[in-house]
Design an enzyme around this catalytic site. Structure first.
Site, PDB file in Angstrom:
ATOM      1  N   SER A 148       0.811  -1.214   0.000  1.00  0.00           N
ATOM      2  CA  SER A 148       0.000   0.000   0.000  1.00  0.00           C
ATOM      3  C   SER A 148       0.846   1.266   0.000  1.00  0.00           C
ATOM      4  O   SER A 148       0.416   2.297  -0.531  1.00  0.00           O
ATOM      5  CB  SER A 148      -0.938  -0.004   1.203  1.00  0.00           C
ATOM      6  N   HIS A 200       2.120   4.765   4.595  1.00  0.00           N
ATOM      7  CA  HIS A 200       1.377   5.449   3.539  1.00  0.00           C
ATOM      8  C   HIS A 200       1.899   6.862   3.328  1.00  0.00           C
ATOM      9  O   HIS A 200       2.011   7.333   2.194  1.00  0.00           O
ATOM     10  CB  HIS A 200      -0.108   5.491   3.900  1.00  0.00           C
TER      11      HIS A 200
END
Length: 359
Positions: A148, A200
């Site tokens: 991610s 992230h």
């Protein structure tokens, strides 16, 4: 509703649809999908769940030098939903970017996101360990896995290359394109509190540096990618089906596409060798001055309150030389330094004569 049919009028099975869809995906996007799903299938078959050995932990990298975690943490996932959500988010973005940039260029971009994003994660986590707050201590001991972080970086790059003014957030509302990655970052953290916010965030930051053109010196030019594609040692790669080549606009392929920041006139600064050459020239010019730094004359400028403020002269330093010195600026620095040196020499000779006395 009607079931889809082939040319002979027979209904198309779901398996056939998946096979057709998979065959249409670009090579690198397809390969990363297979690798991530394959690794998770091996995890299921072996019952492997010791993620502490492969996740991205700052202390393990800095203290034990387990650099392999930069790679393993990106391709290992912690569950079926984890790998499913990541691949559903990656495939559309990866397909779009690979068709715009080419297979080799996207591979290079993903490599930047994996290593630079992981390096930024380690740096931030290590710095947080020195701050005696509960939240920073928790961040410094996190162990992140999954693709991610790379996906968030690709979202930033894709957002910077589409040129859209607004982007939709899950179809519910629109936000300005500049805020799209940051809105996803915050919203995803609210919806899924257990995900790695720092992982992230590092992906977003590296992607933003790429969009701003600050990573041009690490990005090969189109000619380098073309020379790599023409080499024999990569023939087994670019002869594969759905390989997206970068031929600079030749027939059968599109030219490589990058963010607008890469289209500046000083394209030669993209290469690391060119930047190092410019640095060497700058340092050689800096240390070639025999008298070192030259003081720039100052002038008094009245402020709004009436007090004089000493500021550097508006005249460029190159104009304050012996040949271009203005009489209104007073004696030039070089003339003043020479006069001071002559005064010291005369004083020294006088003291020597007084000490020696009459011969």
């Amino acid at each position: 509703m009607f079931a889809a049919q082939d040319g002979a009028g027979q209904p198309i099975s779901p398996l056939t649809r998946v096979q057709v869809w998979f065959a249409e995906q670009p090579l690198l996007t397809k390969a990363i999908l297979v690798v991530c799903l394959g690794i998770y299938a091996v995890q299921l078959l072996l019952g492997y769940d010791n993620y502490g050995l492969v996740c991205l932990a700052a202390q393990s990298v800095t203290q034990k030098l387990q650099v392999y975690r930069l790679v393993t943490s990106a391709f290992v996932h912690g569950g079926l939903l984890h790998v499913a959500f990541n691949m559903m988010a990656f495939v559309p973005i990866g397909t779009s970017l690979e068709r715009m940039q080419g297979t080799l260029a996207l591979a290079h971009l993903i490599g930047l996101l994996v290593f630079m994003g992981g390096g930024a994660y380690i740096g931030f986590a290590t710095a947080a360990s020195y701050i005696p707050w509960s939240i920073t201590t928790k961040i410094s001991h996190q162990c992140a896995i999954g693709f991610s972080g790379v996906i968030f970086g690709l979202i930033v790059v894709d957002n910077g290359m589409t040129g859209a003014a607004q982007r939709s957030i899950f179809g519910f509302f629109y936000v300005p394109a500049q805020l799209y990655p940051w809105t996803l970052l915050v919203l995803w953290q609210v919806l899924m509190p257990g995900v790695s916010f720092l992982g992230h965030l590092c992906g977003v930051l590296v992607g933003q540096l790429y969009v701003w053109g600050l990573l041009r010196w690490l990005t090969p030019s189109s000619s380098i990618f073309q020379s790599m594609e023409s080499s024999s040692w990569l023939e087994w790669v670019y002869t594969q089906p759905m390989y997206i080549a970068n031929t600079g606009g030749a027939t059968g392929a599109l030219p490589i596409t990058r963010p607008l920041s890469f289209a500046s006139q000083d394209n030669d600064r993209r290469s690391l060798a060119a930047m190092m050459q410019q640095a060497r020239q700058w340092f050689s010019q800096l240390f070639s001055q025999r008298r070192g730094w030259t003081r720039v004359p100052t002038q008094e400028v009245s402020t709004a309150l009436g007090d004089p403020l000493i500021t550097p002269s508006a005249t460029p330093p190159s104009q304050h030389t012996a040949g271009n010195h203005s009489p209104g600026d007073g004696p030039s620095p070089r003339t003043a330094a020479a006069a001071a040196a002559q005064a010291r020499q005369a004083k020294f000779e006088a003291s020597q004569k007084k000490t020696a006395g009459p011969s």
